[in-house]
Motif scaffolding. Sequence first.
Motif, PDB file in Angstrom:
ATOM      1  N   ALA A 130       0.943  -1.187  -0.002  1.00  0.00           N
ATOM      2  CA  ALA A 130      -0.144   0.049   0.114  1.00  0.00           C
ATOM      3  C   ALA A 130       0.800   1.499  -0.195  1.00  0.00           C
ATOM      4  CB  ALA A 130      -0.770  -0.105   1.249  1.00  0.00           C
ATOM      5  N   HIS A 134       0.997   4.094  -2.900  1.00  0.00           N
ATOM      6  CA  HIS A 134       0.752   5.385  -2.413  1.00  0.00           C
ATOM      7  C   HIS A 134       1.846   6.355  -3.244  1.00  0.00           C
ATOM      8  CE1 HIS A 134      -0.428   8.768   0.011  1.00  0.00           C
ATOM      9  NE2 HIS A 134       0.828   8.954   0.243  1.00  0.00           N
ATOM     10  N   VAL A 140      -5.349   4.018  -3.534  1.00  0.00           N
ATOM     11  CA  VAL A 140      -5.209   2.662  -2.843  1.00  0.00           C
ATOM     12  C   VAL A 140      -6.687   2.411  -2.069  1.00  0.00           C
ATOM     13  CG1 VAL A 140      -4.042   1.361  -1.211  1.00  0.00           C
ATOM     14  CG2 VAL A 140      -2.717   2.853  -2.750  1.00  0.00           C
ATOM     15  N   MET A 162      -2.515   2.840   6.826  1.00  0.00           N
ATOM     16  CA  MET A 162      -2.923   2.887   5.236  1.00  0.00           C
ATOM     17  C   MET A 162      -3.998   3.795   5.164  1.00  0.00           C
ATOM     18  SD  MET A 162      -2.713  -1.126   3.867  1.00  0.00           S
ATOM     19  CE  MET A 162      -3.174  -2.048   5.635  1.00  0.00           C
ATOM     20  N   ALA A 168      -5.722   5.871   2.061  1.00  0.00           N
ATOM     21  CA  ALA A 168      -6.390   4.448   1.594  1.00  0.00           C
ATOM     22  C   ALA A 168      -7.758   4.286   1.851  1.00  0.00           C
ATOM     23  CB  ALA A 168      -5.559   3.193   2.041  1.00  0.00           C
TER      24      ALA A 168
END
Length: 185
Positions: A130, A134, A140, A162, A168
């Motif tokens: 992740a 990114h 993500v 995350m 994310a």
Amino acid sequence: MARTALIVIDMLNTYEHEDADALAPSVRKALPGIRLLLERARSDEAPVIYVNDNFGQWRSHHGEILRAALSGRHADLVEPVAPDEEALFVVKARHSAFFETPLGYLLEQLDVGRVVLCGQVTEQCVLYSALDAHIRHLDVVVAADAVAHIDADLAEAAVRMMERNMGAEILPGHDIAFDTPHDRT
């Protein structure tokens, strides 16, 4: 407008490692979510990319890795999410799906701007993948019900990291769409 790809991380596993007994129950719980994502991505014709450890066998290719995993002690955790003929495959040697692999180039060639991550291990390979997605300016998404962990507390912290540090989206699999193109940020 960019496409969305499903990245399946380390699900072809022999479970011959010291954390296998702690990991297997979490994988079993994540399997329905992973299967749902595979079905949805395939039906929407989204790229499905398996990124998997090579178990230190540098001659390995996806067929060997799949055969080894299906011969392992938890084949029942592998068989339901085995790649089909259309799946793409990237072999990795370290935690991140991107570290010294062609994944970034592959995603660029497929015009992917958004990745949905599922698989194992939340607090290790999923987290590092992740982060690498990114920093490559990919959107993500982590499928909360389709990731497995060894340590529940560390996995919870990884999911928070995350979401907070990488922006994310943390969503259940049934809320993740593959058929909608996304703007690159």
